[in-house]
Design an enzyme around this catalytic site. Structure first.
Site, PDB file in Angstrom:
ATOM      1  N   GLU A 244     -13.075 104.893 -32.971  1.00  0.00           N
ATOM      2  CA  GLU A 244     -11.846 105.680 -33.008  1.00  0.00           C
ATOM      3  C   GLU A 244     -12.114 107.097 -33.512  1.00  0.00           C
ATOM      4  OE1 GLU A 244      -9.125 103.205 -35.325  1.00  0.00           O
ATOM      5  OE2 GLU A 244      -8.398 102.327 -33.458  1.00  0.00           O
TER       6      GLU A 244
ATOM      7  N   ASP B 114      -7.422  93.673 -32.088  1.00  0.00           N
ATOM      8  CA  ASP B 114      -7.011  94.466 -33.243  1.00  0.00           C
ATOM      9  C   ASP B 114      -5.836  93.848 -33.996  1.00  0.00           C
ATOM     10  OD1 ASP B 114      -6.916  96.500 -35.005  1.00  0.00           O
ATOM     11  OD2 ASP B 114      -6.565  98.097 -33.561  1.00  0.00           O
TER      12      ASP B 114
ATOM     13  N   GLU C 166       0.695  95.460 -39.982  1.00  0.00           N
ATOM     14  CA  GLU C 166       0.807  96.574 -39.038  1.00  0.00           C
ATOM     15  C   GLU C 166       1.427  96.141 -37.715  1.00  0.00           C
ATOM     16  OE1 GLU C 166      -2.981  98.378 -38.183  1.00  0.00           O
ATOM     17  OE2 GLU C 166      -2.177  99.609 -36.566  1.00  0.00           O
TER      18      GLU C 166
END
Ligand code: BDP
Length: 729
Positions: free
Chosen positions: A312, A388, A416
Site C-alpha cells: 500500500e 483484508d 474496521e
C-alpha cells in the site's frame, strides 16, 4: 390498610431485589472486566476463608507488588474488606510463591515440583494445599510474572464462582497488541476516541490510564504492545520519541509487557542520515545497528520492530530490488545482539499487479519462495485471511504454506469492516473459526492454531520457540476504552485466545459476560447468546455466502457494491463480487485465478466443486449463475435475498434480546448499548436494501414472493455519503 401497603411494598422490593443483580448501580465501563463488585453473601462465605491473609513468600518486586495490590483491590471489592499482607503462613493464607522463594516447592518430595516445571516461565498453578502445616490457597509459578498471571486467574475464578484449582501456561510466546496509533494521537481504524498514548505529554507526564491498560492486558496474559501505526513515520525513531516510548515501557514493565515499535523502512534516508535505504548498503546496516543500540540503552527489554514494507505504498527492500528476506534480515541483525525480534508483515499487495490477477494470491506468491531464508529472529506476521480482515474469510493459505518460518497470526480486533464500534459483533467466534481451521497439511493435518504454535516448524526453530499472535487494538481514549461496551469482549477474547489458541469462544464469552455484567446466569446466559449470534448476523447483512470487500470507499463503513472507479482494480468492490448478468462470485478455481491451488491438495480438491465447498465460502471461490440450485432448495439469488433478510432479522433479535435484559443491567451501560443496537438495525437494513437494489439492477431478476423490495431506488443508496467518518487516521 397501612399493613397491606407495607406488605405490598415489601413484596415489591423483594421481587425487585431478586430480579436485579448486584450490578444495578450505573457504570461507565472504565473498569472493564476487572470490576470486582460485591459478591452474594454465600459466595463471600466461600471466598473469605481462602484469603484471610495475603502472603508473599519472598522479597517483593514491582511485579509481585502489582499482584498483591490487585488481590487486595479484588478482595476489597468482592468482600468489602481487603486482607492484610503478612509475612507468615497461617491457616487461610493466600500464598504467592515461586520455588526460588519457597524451596520446599522444588524439593524432590514436593508433589508440585513436576507440575511447576511443566508450566515454564509464565505459567501458574492455583491449588488448595498444606504448606508448613497450614491449610492455604497457593498461587505458584516459576517467575514473578507467573504469579501476577496466577493472581488474575484466581480473581477471575472468584468473580465467576469457578473452582480456583488450575494449572495453565501460555501456548504462544508472544501475545501482542498492535496499536495503529499515530504520533498526532489520531488512530487509523480507531473508533474509540483518540490514542491513549499522549505523545506530546510524554515522557514527563504519564497518564494513570497506562497502569490500568497494563492491568487489563496482564489479566489476559498479553505481554507486548506495538505502540505506533504500521504506516509508520520516521520521527518515531528519533531520540525524542525513543524517550517517550521508554517512559511508557517503564510503566508497563512490572506487568510483563514489552514495548515494540513499528519502523518505517526508509527511516535513515528520510531523516537524511543516509543517502539510501538499501538493506545491503553497509551505511544503512550500520545506521540500524546504532539505532538499535540507542533504543536498547533507553529500553533494555525493547521487544523489536514491526514492519509493513512494500505494501500500500509503504517503502521497502523491493524499492532496491531486494527481497523481503533481505529487508527483514538486515533489521534482524541490528536487534539480535539485544535479543530483539523483527515482525515482518506478509500483508503485501504491490502496485503493478493489477492486470486482472488475484490480490488474494499475492502474499503467498511473494513469501513462499522465501521460506527458510529469514534470520532466526524474524517472524512473518500474517493476517487471518488473504484479503483484508473481512467479516468472513477462509484462513490464509500461508498458514501451513511456510513450514520453515515462524508465523505470527494477525487479527484485527478493531472492527474496521464489521461496523466500527457502533455495531455489536463478538469476534471470538471469528477468531476461533480461523484458529480451528484444518490446514490439511502433512504430516497429520494441522489446524491454524497448531501452525502458529510452531508444531510444523523444524526442530531447531521449534526450540527457539518464536510463536505468537498479534491483534490490531480497538483501544482509545473513550471512557469505556473501546467505544462499544461489547467491544471490550473482543479485546478480552483476543487476549484469552493468544494465551490458548485452542480455547473455546463460547467459554470465553461466558467468562467475559460474568465479569463484565453479572455472574447471575439470568444475565450471563442471554448476554452470551447475543454474543454468539452477533458476528454471523453481521456477515449475513453485509457479505453473505462468501462475498467480500463491498464496503464504502476509504472509510469502509456501509454498503458500496457498485464502486468500480478506483485507481486500482483490486480496490473496487466489483472486482471482488463480479456480479454480472450471468452470475455472481469470484472464480478462484482452476478455471479462474486458481488461488485455490495455494491450499493443501485435499482442500483444493474439495473446494474445486461448488457442491462440496462450504456454503459460507461459496462466492469466495466460485462464480455461479443466479439460478444455481443451493442445498436449501432455493436458487442462489433467492438464497442471497434470504441471507440479507436473516441478517436484518438477526439485528432486530440482538436488539430485542438486549431490551429484555433492561431490569438486570445498570441503566447507563444498558442505554449506551441500546442506542447502538438501534443504529445497528438501521445499518443492517441499509446493507440489505442497498445490496438488493444493486444486485437486482445487474441481474434484472424479480424478487421472489415474500421478499420486500428495497424502499428506495438504487440511486438513493449510491448517493449516501459519510463525510468525516472516524478511523481514517
Ligand atoms: C487495511 C486498512 C489500512 C491498513 C492496512 C494494513 O484499511 O488502514 O493500513 O489494512 O493492514 O485493512 O496495513
Amino acid at each position: 390498610m397501612h399493613k397491606i401497603f407495607i406488605k405490598l411494598l415489601a413484596t415489591l422490593l423483594l421481587s425487585l431485589a431478586a430480579a436485579t443483580p448486584a450490578c444495578a448501580v450505573d457504570e461507565d465501563g472504565y473498569d472493564l472486566w476487572l470490576r470486582y463488585r460485591p459478591l452474594e453473601r454465600a459466595a463471600q462465605a466461600r471466598l473469605q476463608p481462602q484469603a484471610r491473609t495475603l502472603v508473599l513468600a519472598g522479597k517483593p518486586s514491582p511485579t509481585t507488588q502489582a499482584a498483591l495490590k490487585e488481590l487486595q483491590r479484588g478482595l476489597q471489592g468482592m468482600l468489602g474488606s481487603a486482607p492484610a499482607v503478612s509475612a507468615t503462613i497461617q491457616d487461610g493464607s493466600l500464598v504467592l510463591a515461586t520455588p526460588a522463594m519457597l524451596p520446599e516447592l522444588a524439593t524432590a518430595s514436593s508433589p508440585l515440583r513436576a507440575e511447576l516445571t511443566a508450566l515454564g516461565s509464565e505459567g501458574y498453578l492455583l491449588r488448595k494445599t498444606r504448606l508448613q502445616g497450614h491449610h492455604v490457597t497457593l498461587i505458584a509459578a516459576n517467575s514473578d510474572i507467573g504469579l501476577l498471571y496466577g493472581a488474575f486467574a484466581w480473581l477471575r475464578a472468584a468473580v465467576i464462582g469457578a473452582q480456583p484449582e488450575a494449572a495453565s501456561a501460555p501456548k504462544l510466546q508472544l501475545r501482542l497488541l498492535n496499536h495503529w496509533d499515530n504520533l498526532d494521537r489520531t488512530v487509523e481504524r480507531g473508533y474509540a476516541g483518540a490514542s491513549i498514548w499522549d505523545w506530546w505529554a510524554l515522557p514527563d507526564i504519564t497518564d494513570r490510564r497506562y497502569v490500568d491498560y497494563a492491568r487489563a492486558n496482564a489479566s489476559l496474559g498479553i505481554n507486548g504492545t506495538v505502540l505506533n501505526n504500521v504506516n509508520s513515520k520516521p520521527e518515531v525513531l528519533t531520540a525524542a520519541f525513543i524517550a517517550k516510548a521508554a517512559a511508557v515501557a517503564d510503566v508497563l514493565r512490572p506487568y510483563g509487557i514489552k514495548v515494540y515499535l513499528s519502523a518505517r523502512f526508509s527511516t535513515p534516508l528520510e531523516l537524511k542520515e543516509t543517502d539510501t535505504a538499501d538493506p545491503l548498503s553497509p551505511a544503512v546496516q550500520a545506521w540500524w545497528r546504532n539505532k538499535a543500540d540507542e533504543i536498547y540503552r533507553a529500553i533494555p527489554d525493547f521487544g523489536g520492530f514491526l514492519v509493513k514494507a512494500n505494501s500500500e505504498g509503504q517503502p521497502g527492500p523491493q524499492d532496491y530490488h531486494r527481497t523481503h528476506a533481505d529487508g527483514a534480515n538486515m533489521l534482524a541483525a541490528a536487534v539480535v545482539p539485544h535479543k530483539g525480534i523483527v515482525m515482518w508483515r506478509a500483508f503485501v499487495y504491490a502496485h503493478g499487479d493489477d492486470k486482472g490477477t488475484d490480490r488474494a494470491k499475492q502474499a503467498y506468491d511473494e513469501f513462499t519462495p522465501l521460506d527458510g531464508k529469514f534470520a532466526a529472529n524474524v517472524m512473518v506476521q500474517v493476517k487471518n485471511g488473504a484479503i483484508d480482515f473481512q467479516p468472513r474469510e477462509p484462513f490464509h493459505p500461508l498458514f501451513g504454506g511456510m513450514p520453515k518460518t515462524p508465523l505470527l497470526m494477525e487479527f484485527q480486533i478493531t472492527k474496521e469492516y464489521l461496523g466500527f464500534s457502533t455495531d455489536l459483533a463478538y469476534l471470538g467466534t471469528m477468531f476461533e473459526e480461523t484458529l480451528h481451521s484444518d490446514t490439511k497439511r502433512a504430516p497429520q493435518g494441522l489446524t491454524v492454531a497448531q501452525v502458529i504454535e510452531g508444531k510444523a516448524l523444524p526442530e531447531a526453530a521449534r526450540q527457539a520457540g518464536l510463536t505468537g499472535m498479534a491483534g490490531v487494538a480497538n483501544i482509545g481514549s473513550d471512557r469505556n476504552w473501546t467505544g462499544h461496551h461489547f467491544d471490550q469482549a473482543n479485546w478480552y477474547a483476543f487476549g484469552r485466545l493468544a494465551w490458548d489458541p485452542q480455547a473455546s469462544a463460547r467459554a470465553i464469552a461466558v467468562e467475559w459476560a460474568a465479569q463484565t455484567f453479572s455472574a447471575d446466569a439470568r444475565v450471563t446466559a442471554p448476554v452470551v447468546d447475543i454474543m454468539m449470534m452477533s458476528r454471523e448476523t453481521v456477515v449475513d447483512y453485509m457479505t453473505p455466502l462468501g462475498l467480500h470487500h463491498m464496503m464504502g470507499t476509504g472509510h469502509h463503513h456501509g454498503p458500496a457494491p457498485w464502486v468500480d472507479n478506483l485507481e486500482r482494480p483490486d480496490w473496487n468492490p466489483v472486482y471482488y463480487h463480479r456480479a454480472a448478468r450471468d452470475g455472481i462470485g469470484f472464480d478462484r478455481t482452476a478455471s479462474g485465478t486458481n488461488a485455490l491451488a495455494q491450499y493443501a491438495p485435499e482442500i483444493a480438491r474439495q473446494y474445486a466443486d461448488p457442491r462440496t465447498t462450504p456454503t459460507q465460502l461459496l462466492l469466495w471461490f466460485h462464480h455461479l449463475p443466479w439460478d444455481y440450485a443451493m442445498p436449501s432448495g432455493r436458487t442462489l439469488w433467492a438464497e442471497l435475498l434470504h441471507r440479507y433478510d436473516t441478517g436484518v432479522r438477526g439485528a432486530r433479535e440482538l436488539q430485542s434480546r438486549w431490551m429484555a435484559l433492561r431490569p438486570m443491567i445498570d441503566e447507563r451501560r444498558h442505554d449506551e448499548v441500546a442506542q447502538r443496537l438501534r443504529r445497528q438495525v438501521a445499518n443492517a437494513e441499509l446493507w440489505r436494501n442497498a445490496c438488493i437494489a444493486y444486485f437486482q439492477s445487474i441481474n434484472g431478476l424479480p424478487l421472489p414472493p415474500g421478499v420486500t423490495p428495497p424502499p428506495k431506488p438504487l440511486d438513493y443508496y449510491k448517493a449516501i455519503q459519510v463525510p468525516y467518518a472516524p478511523g481514517r487516521g
